[in-house]
Design a protein around this motif. Structure first.
Motif, PDB file in Angstrom:
ATOM      1  N   GLY A 128       0.811  -1.210   0.000  1.00  0.00           N
ATOM      2  CA  GLY A 128       0.000   0.000   0.000  1.00  0.00           C
ATOM      3  C   GLY A 128       0.846   1.263   0.000  1.00  0.00           C
ATOM      4  O   GLY A 128       0.565   2.213  -0.739  1.00  0.00           O
ATOM      5  N   THR A 129       1.896   1.276   0.818  1.00  0.00           N
ATOM      6  CA  THR A 129       2.788   2.442   0.876  1.00  0.00           C
ATOM      7  C   THR A 129       3.487   2.653  -0.458  1.00  0.00           C
ATOM      8  O   THR A 129       3.575   3.782  -0.961  1.00  0.00           O
ATOM      9  CB  THR A 129       3.833   2.251   1.981  1.00  0.00           C
ATOM     10  N   LEU A 130       3.967   1.567  -1.053  1.00  0.00           N
ATOM     11  CA  LEU A 130       4.669   1.661  -2.336  1.00  0.00           C
ATOM     12  C   LEU A 130       3.736   2.180  -3.425  1.00  0.00           C
ATOM     13  O   LEU A 130       4.119   3.035  -4.228  1.00  0.00           O
ATOM     14  CB  LEU A 130       5.228   0.293  -2.717  1.00  0.00           C
ATOM     15  N   GLN A 131       2.502   1.685  -3.444  1.00  0.00           N
ATOM     16  CA  GLN A 131       1.557   2.113  -4.474  1.00  0.00           C
ATOM     17  C   GLN A 131       1.205   3.591  -4.329  1.00  0.00           C
ATOM     18  O   GLN A 131       1.085   4.317  -5.316  1.00  0.00           O
ATOM     19  CB  GLN A 131       0.296   1.248  -4.378  1.00  0.00           C
ATOM     20  N   LEU A 203      -8.434  10.924 -10.835  1.00  0.00           N
ATOM     21  CA  LEU A 203      -7.056  11.026 -11.311  1.00  0.00           C
ATOM     22  C   LEU A 203      -6.495   9.629 -11.520  1.00  0.00           C
ATOM     23  O   LEU A 203      -6.950   8.670 -10.895  1.00  0.00           O
ATOM     24  CB  LEU A 203      -6.215  11.784 -10.282  1.00  0.00           C
ATOM     25  N   PRO A 204      -5.492   9.479 -12.385  1.00  0.00           N
ATOM     26  CA  PRO A 204      -4.955   8.134 -12.635  1.00  0.00           C
ATOM     27  C   PRO A 204      -4.269   7.549 -11.405  1.00  0.00           C
ATOM     28  O   PRO A 204      -3.710   8.261 -10.579  1.00  0.00           O
ATOM     29  CB  PRO A 204      -3.958   8.360 -13.778  1.00  0.00           C
ATOM     30  N   VAL A 205      -4.356   6.235 -11.303  1.00  0.00           N
ATOM     31  CA  VAL A 205      -3.664   5.474 -10.277  1.00  0.00           C
ATOM     32  C   VAL A 205      -2.604   4.636 -10.977  1.00  0.00           C
ATOM     33  O   VAL A 205      -2.809   4.170 -12.103  1.00  0.00           O
ATOM     34  CB  VAL A 205      -4.652   4.567  -9.518  1.00  0.00           C
ATOM     35  N   ASN A 379      -2.748  -5.085  -4.614  1.00  0.00           N
ATOM     36  CA  ASN A 379      -3.278  -5.541  -3.321  1.00  0.00           C
ATOM     37  C   ASN A 379      -3.980  -4.450  -2.515  1.00  0.00           C
ATOM     38  O   ASN A 379      -4.257  -4.649  -1.335  1.00  0.00           O
ATOM     39  CB  ASN A 379      -2.168  -6.173  -2.463  1.00  0.00           C
ATOM     40  N   GLU A 380      -4.289  -3.321  -3.139  1.00  0.00           N
ATOM     41  CA  GLU A 380      -5.066  -2.269  -2.487  1.00  0.00           C
ATOM     42  C   GLU A 380      -6.442  -2.206  -3.134  1.00  0.00           C
ATOM     43  O   GLU A 380      -6.570  -2.282  -4.353  1.00  0.00           O
ATOM     44  CB  GLU A 380      -4.362  -0.911  -2.622  1.00  0.00           C
TER      45      GLU A 380
END
Length: 413
Positions: A128-131, A203-205, A379-380
């Motif tokens: 989650g942090t990395l994403q 906005l894009p993810v 995984n989010e």
């Protein structure tokens, strides 16, 4: 005689003796594990100290690293794991460290909007942090400059999916963290593709691994509810999911853009600038005969999908094409197959033998207006809406172990 008395005492108090033996065995195993962890930390610190002893020139400066640390990762243990296993290695290596801790979910995206230029960016947390970090970085107006910054990933979360691609897999958490930290010091990098996922309104993810939508994803999201079943919790989650609704078929319209051949890797260092006369000749040539490049129209291929699960993943092994992989799990699963395959499908790279796999440069998912459920993006969890997924080839550089990079290159060859 004394030995006989000891054995007789143990036999007469066999319950207490059994309990004491179990406690001593567990305590000895726990102490031995702590000793092994300390040995791993000591060896890593000795290796890092060799980097710190290297001489630098009078005009050179220490390397600066900005660390985005999520203390809430790994059930609140991430800060302790970082201080014990990573911080000493970075300090002994002589790296000038600036640690920025997040306080709430989504803050990492905002921090990336304000981040100054640094020699290296280190993400200490989980998936989650990395994403959040890569999404915040690639949303910047000057992302073309910042995307050149090498990124290190220290796996401190409960899920660290990318770490399997960057480092050799190990069950020892201390070894996993120290190996990842030492890889940052050694400087070996690999370029990774990124998925840009753009919905209709938001906005894009951005993602490094996958987008998942379907019944396997929905069942995997409930696995933690059955923690009390131990190793059977994954099978139980898929079994209870199949009891609630069967068959679990998801329908959507899929548009696919064919992949493009992959151009050669660009050199990390720019070639020397040509001479003044060569530059003047080139400018005059472009002025009198400007090159005209007519963009080719995009040729989308339409396809109706009725499947148990649909996933879009990046490919580390395809070096010939700039392509993402669209995997469609068929709708003709039996309930037994759903439970069996689902127990192995927590990893997006695991697919059933009957799945349909399509290579694409980009794809568009047109979902129903209501009841589409949720996506898993690295995984989010995100609400599932119609979206366009495009590949950004070799967009980011990540630190990795030399052994893992050689393995991936050998598999690709």
């Amino acid at each position: 005689n004394t030995v006989f008395l000891v054995f007789r005492t143990l036999r007469n108090h066999w319950k207490k003796s059994t309990l004491a033996a179990c406690v001593l065995s567990y305590g000895g195993h726990w102490l031995y594990g702590k000793h092994c962890d300390n040995v791993l930390r000591r060896e890593a610190c000795q290796e890092a100290r060799e980097f710190g002893r290297q001489l630098i020139g009078p005009t050179e400066r220490l390397k600066k690293a900005t660390i985005i640390l999520n203390p809430a990762a790994c059930s609140g243990k991430a800060n302790s794991l970082f201080e014990k296993n990573s911080a000493p290695i970075l300090h002994l290596a002589g790296v000038e460290v600036k640690v920025v801790k997040t306080d709430y979910e989504g803050q990492a995206k905002k921090l990336m909007e304000l981040m100054d230029q640094t020699d290296m960016l280190i993400v200490a947390g989980g998936d989650g942090t990395l994403q959040e970090v890569i999404t915040g970085l690639l949303r910047r107006a000057d992302q073309e400059v910042f995307s050149q910054t090498p990124i290190g990933f220290i796996p401190l979360g409960s899920q660290n999916s990318l770490s399997r691609s960057l480092h050799s897999v190990t069950d020892n958490k201390v070894k996993h963290i120290t190996t990842a930290t030492l890889s940052i010091l050694k400087g070996e990098t690999m370029s990774l593709d990124v998925l840009q996922i753009k919905g209709e309104r938001e906005l894009p993810v951005f993602a490094l691994l996958s987008l998942r939508w379907g019944a396997f994803r929905d069942a995997a999201a409930t696995i933690s509810k059955y923690w009390y079943l131990g190793p059977l919790k994954t099978q139980a989650a898929h079994w209870f999911s199949s009891l609630k609704a069967w068959p679990q078929v998801h329908q959507a319209s899929l548009s696919i853009l064919p992949p493009m051949p992959r151009p050669p890797d660009e050199p990390l260092h720019k070639p020397p600038r040509p001479g003044l006369l060569s530059r003047i000749v080139l400018r005059l040539k472009n002025y009198w005969d400007p090159p005209v490049e007519a963009p080719e129209p995009e040729r989308w291929q339409e396809k109706e999908v009725s499947a148990v699960e649909l996933s879009v993943t990046t490919s580390l092994l395809n070096r010939a094409k700039d392509s993402l992989l669209v995997c469609i799990e068929p709708e003709n699963f039996t309930m037994g197959q759903f439970i069996t395959v689902g127990s192995k499908a927590e990893d997006p790279s695991v697919r059933s033998p009957s799945s349909e796999q399509l290579e694409a440069g980009a794809c568009r998912l047109h979902l129903p207006q209501e009841g589409a459920g949720f996506y898993n993006i690295d995984n989010e969890e995100y609400e599932a809406t119609s979206a366009e997924v495009r590949l950004l080839p070799r967009k980011l550089r990540f630190f990795c172990s030399a052994e893992r990079r050689a393995e991936l290159l050998a598999q690709a060859a």
